[in-house]
Enzyme design. Structure first.
Site, PDB file in Angstrom:
ATOM      1  N   GLU A  23      22.035  -7.086   0.116  1.00 23.92           N
ATOM      2  CA  GLU A  23      22.598  -5.811  -0.349  1.00 23.92           C
ATOM      3  C   GLU A  23      21.705  -4.669   0.117  1.00 23.92           C
ATOM      4  OE1 GLU A  23      24.262  -4.884  -4.484  1.00 23.92           O
ATOM      5  OE2 GLU A  23      22.460  -3.643  -4.436  1.00 23.92           O
ATOM      6  N   ALA A  57      29.219   5.256  -8.159  1.00 25.78           N
ATOM      7  CA  ALA A  57      30.325   5.363  -9.114  1.00 25.78           C
ATOM      8  C   ALA A  57      31.008   6.704  -8.852  1.00 25.78           C
ATOM      9  CB  ALA A  57      29.784   5.293 -10.531  1.00 25.78           C
ATOM     10  N   HIS A  83      31.129  -2.078  -0.626  1.00 25.03           N
ATOM     11  CA  HIS A  83      31.434  -1.986  -2.056  1.00 25.03           C
ATOM     12  C   HIS A  83      32.378  -0.800  -2.240  1.00 25.03           C
ATOM     13  CE1 HIS A  83      27.398  -3.932  -3.569  1.00 25.03           C
ATOM     14  NE2 HIS A  83      27.711  -4.381  -2.365  1.00 25.03           N
ATOM     15  N   ARG A 113      34.563  -1.940 -10.650  1.00 25.46           N
ATOM     16  CA  ARG A 113      34.976  -0.836 -11.504  1.00 25.46           C
ATOM     17  C   ARG A 113      34.018   0.343 -11.373  1.00 25.46           C
ATOM     18  NH1 ARG A 113      34.032  -0.653 -17.813  1.00 25.46           N
ATOM     19  NH2 ARG A 113      31.970  -0.292 -16.916  1.00 25.46           N
ATOM     20  N   GLY A 114      32.684   0.061 -11.381  1.00 23.11           N
ATOM     21  CA  GLY A 114      31.685   1.135 -11.447  1.00 23.11           C
ATOM     22  C   GLY A 114      31.418   1.475 -12.896  1.00 23.11           C
ATOM     23  N   HIS A 164      28.520  -9.183 -19.824  1.00 23.70           N
ATOM     24  CA  HIS A 164      28.579  -7.783 -19.400  1.00 23.70           C
ATOM     25  C   HIS A 164      28.354  -6.906 -20.634  1.00 23.70           C
ATOM     26  CE1 HIS A 164      30.532  -3.930 -18.336  1.00 23.70           C
ATOM     27  NE2 HIS A 164      30.031  -4.190 -17.137  1.00 23.70           N
ATOM     28  N   GLN A 191      25.792 -10.621 -10.928  1.00 23.68           N
ATOM     29  CA  GLN A 191      24.777  -9.666 -11.386  1.00 23.68           C
ATOM     30  C   GLN A 191      23.427 -10.377 -11.348  1.00 23.68           C
ATOM     31  OE1 GLN A 191      23.456  -6.929 -11.666  1.00 23.68           O
ATOM     32  NE2 GLN A 191      24.792  -5.907 -13.156  1.00 23.68           N
TER      33      GLN A 191
END
Ligand code: FAD
Length: 316
Positions: A23, A57, A83, A113-114, A164, A191
């Protein structure tokens, strides 16, 4: 009870190469860009399957994210996984961005989603969940399907080894993952987690619920205590207290780094032993720790001539 899946069985996994990806995040300054590009060149030499590029986001870094995706495609041998976050965006805005990515040749999108807007308000008609974005991407893809003979759009999603923060339970997270698979997700990246049992448990629970897509563990090199603490505060995932103590009492940076690499290698090895089909390394735009971890792991990778080596030989 769902039918068994072949995907995690040792007999099939043993012969499959371990997937490898990194990433990266778009740089915020010219100096950061220079450091990032030095990192990209080092990572390119390891011939990963793809590199993912984060997206702010509400699209806060839309232009720099797209610039990085473009440069990766034009100037390197790396395949980008873009992403994309959706919360609060309208279907029109998001289909425009998806079309923009496809126009640029992107064939992998991580549908997210962000973070929720601070006031929690999502305008009527706007997308609320990652699942909405997956469905939108599939609709856009369908309209352009004649273009995809040489590679369809691969859609990835986020998965959570620990609950989450907004979810009522880990069981609910698995239901959401199953819903994302039904809507068209091809794979998931997890995650950050600090205990391999958390990944193993997610894999077990997800498979029992009927999730068959690859669940790729997202592994963060544990070489910076400051970063571990920051991430743990953000994600609500706690690191091992004994490990944190050992890092705190390290005599110098080199000692802390050695301990961090050792712990990351152990985490990655245990995740692979639990059935992980690959590793996704959260690089934080630095290559040294990731490369130290990879050297120690010596992963079985595809025996094809390295794209990076081929590229170098054509340039020389
Ligand atoms: P969702 O799957 O939509 O889930 C969000 C919450 O809503 C969860 O609590 C879930 O249980 C609940 N939920 C979902 N669907 C439903 C439904 N149908 N009904 C009821 N409840 C539901 N953030 C960024 O801003 N940029 C990035 O580039 C980025 N990259 C990431 C990469 C990875 C690998 C991961 C794991 C996370 C990343 N994030 C990124 C963070 C991510 O945006 C947050 O974790 C966010 O809070 C949730 O995103 P999601 O895609 O999992 O959302």
């Amino acid at each position: 009870m769902s039918p068994p899946t072949l995907i995690d069985q040792p007999s099939t996994v043993a012969t499959a190469p371990v997937a490898l990806s990194y990433e990266l995040f778009p740089p915020r300054s010219p100096a950061a860009s220079e450091t990032l590009w030095a990192t990209i060149r080092e990572l390119e030499a390891t011939d990963p399957d793809y590199v993912s590029v984060t997206y702010g986001a509400s699209g806060s870094n839309h232009d720099t994210a797209l610039d990085l995706v473009d440069r990766l495609q034009l100037e390197t041998t790396l395949r980008p996984l873009a992403h994309l976050t959706c919360v609060g965006g309208t279907p029109e805005e998001l289909s425009r961005i998806v079309n923009e990515l496809l126009d640029r040749g992107v064939r992998g999108i991580l549908a997210l989603r962000g973070d929720q807007p601070k006031d929690g308000h999502v305008p009527p008609g706007a997308l609320r969940y990652a699942q909405d974005l997956i469905e939108l991407i599939r609709r856009v893809e369908l309209r352009r399907s004649a273009q995809f003979a040489a590679g369809k759009v691969a859609i990835g999603v986020a998965a959570y080894p620990t609950k989450h923060p907004e979810s009522p339970s880990e069981g609910h997270d698995v239901e959401v993952l199953l819903a994302k698979q039904r809507s068209g997700a091809d794979f998931a990246i997890t995650q950050v987690f600090f205990h391999a049992e958390q990944y193993a448990s997610l894999l077990h629970r997800a498979r029992r619920a009927g999730v068959t897509i690859p669940l790729i563990p997202g592994v963060m090199p544990l070489t910076s205590l400051r970063r571990i603490e920051k991430l743990s505060a953000l994600s609500g995932v706690s690191p091992d207290a004994a490990f944190v103590d050992r890092m705190r009492s390290a005599t110098d940076e080199a000692e802390a780094r050695r301990l961090g690499v050792e712990a990351t290698v152990a985490l990655a090895e245990s995740s692979l032993d639990a059935g992980a089909p690959g590793l996704h390394l959260y690089t934080f735009n630095e290559h040294a720790s990731s490369l130290d971890v990879l050297t120690r792991l010596d992963l079985p990778r595809p025996a094809r001539p390295s794209l990076a080596a081929r590229r170098r030989s054509t340039l020389s």
